[in-house]
Design a protein around this motif. Sequence first.
Motif, PDB file in Angstrom:
ATOM      1  N   ALA A 180     -29.935 -15.419  35.001  1.00 20.80           N
ATOM      2  CA  ALA A 180     -30.261 -16.560  34.154  1.00 20.80           C
ATOM      3  C   ALA A 180     -30.040 -16.185  32.696  1.00 20.80           C
ATOM      4  O   ALA A 180     -30.107 -15.005  32.324  1.00 20.80           O
ATOM      5  CB  ALA A 180     -31.709 -17.018  34.362  1.00 20.80           C
ATOM      6  N   GLN A 199     -26.613 -25.034  43.363  1.00 14.17           N
ATOM      7  CA  GLN A 199     -27.580 -24.163  42.703  1.00 14.17           C
ATOM      8  C   GLN A 199     -29.002 -24.663  42.992  1.00 14.17           C
ATOM      9  O   GLN A 199     -29.201 -25.852  43.252  1.00 14.17           O
ATOM     10  CB  GLN A 199     -27.367 -24.149  41.185  1.00 14.17           C
ATOM     11  N   TYR A 228     -32.601 -25.920  41.888  1.00 13.53           N
ATOM     12  CA  TYR A 228     -33.307 -26.552  40.767  1.00 13.53           C
ATOM     13  C   TYR A 228     -34.797 -26.475  41.080  1.00 13.53           C
ATOM     14  O   TYR A 228     -35.207 -26.641  42.231  1.00 13.53           O
ATOM     15  CB  TYR A 228     -32.878 -28.003  40.592  1.00 13.53           C
ATOM     16  N   ARG A 249     -32.811 -26.255  35.800  1.00 13.37           N
ATOM     17  CA  ARG A 249     -31.556 -25.841  36.445  1.00 13.37           C
ATOM     18  C   ARG A 249     -31.577 -24.332  36.678  1.00 13.37           C
ATOM     19  O   ARG A 249     -31.897 -23.555  35.775  1.00 13.37           O
ATOM     20  CB  ARG A 249     -30.385 -26.225  35.552  1.00 13.37           C
ATOM     21  N   GLY A 250     -31.259 -23.903  37.902  1.00 10.64           N
ATOM     22  CA  GLY A 250     -31.150 -22.485  38.189  1.00 10.64           C
ATOM     23  C   GLY A 250     -30.153 -21.818  37.263  1.00 10.64           C
ATOM     24  O   GLY A 250     -29.061 -22.339  37.037  1.00 10.64           O
ATOM     25  N   GLY A 251     -30.531 -20.663  36.708  1.00  5.51           N
ATOM     26  CA  GLY A 251     -29.675 -19.981  35.748  1.00  5.51           C
ATOM     27  C   GLY A 251     -30.115 -20.186  34.315  1.00  5.51           C
ATOM     28  O   GLY A 251     -29.431 -19.751  33.391  1.00  5.51           O
ATOM     29  N   ASP A 265     -30.708 -18.340  39.319  1.00  7.15           N
ATOM     30  CA  ASP A 265     -29.714 -19.115  40.056  1.00  7.15           C
ATOM     31  C   ASP A 265     -29.368 -18.407  41.364  1.00  7.15           C
ATOM     32  O   ASP A 265     -30.002 -17.409  41.738  1.00  7.15           O
ATOM     33  CB  ASP A 265     -28.470 -19.372  39.205  1.00  7.15           C
TER      34      ASP A 265
END
Length: 255
Positions: free
Chosen positions: A118, A49, A51, A83-85, A113
């Motif tokens: 997200a 993923q 970041y 963090r992605g998402g 993400d």
Amino acid sequence: LRPQYTVFPEDPKGFSLDEQYYLGTSGLLVKPVTAPGVTETMIYLAEAQPYYDYFTSKVYRGKRSGTNVTVPSALHELPVLIRGGSIVPTRERPRRSSSLMKRDPFTLRIALDASESATGELYLDDGDSYDYQKGDLVWRKFTASKHGKSGLRITSEDYAALKEGKEVADGVEVVPFGQPGQFKKSIGEVRVEKVIVLGLKSKPAKVSIGGVEIEWHFAPGVAAKSGAEGGVASVLTIRDPAVKIVEDWSIEVTL
């Protein structure tokens, strides 16, 4: 604080890591620097993923097998990645105490993400009483998801209502929901003053609420889904969308 192994319990490479941690479920990954004279440090990413550097929006790519990335960590630089998402709500006006921030507006920082989505949460209560057990609280769920062929929809929903009052307060089986209490009324005018979206794949054609276009600015950059290494993420900034933090709403981003 959540150690690496509690977030990724099936990744043995993270079991021995005790110098980096996640802040709750916020999606913020922190690596404190404790040695003198250090100008860069390594952060371990356990998933495939993106970041994002919290301060510069630079993109770091994780791998499914886990990988280490090098991030700046000079005296004036704090290694914090999103963090992605994740959707991170913040109040960004300096105050002498947290109680003075009660009616300050919020900024939502959305880190897309690899699937261009997200989620995030915001929980608020008066911080003094046990009235949250009676339902006098604000618990919002924020979601960014694909909309239409290539657009993005950003929504805010009442999380306590979505959960039908269950698992809201420790020791209370079902918390009343749907009726605003004194605390919720007291922050009824608190607004979202800015929405920042990291990792969009292209410049929007328009951004709107209920069909009405609102002000925005786009800085091109790396997309969450592109797979490109390094570089600064694209940044969509939506200024003062005129939505309340306690209400349901939806922002449409048309690409």
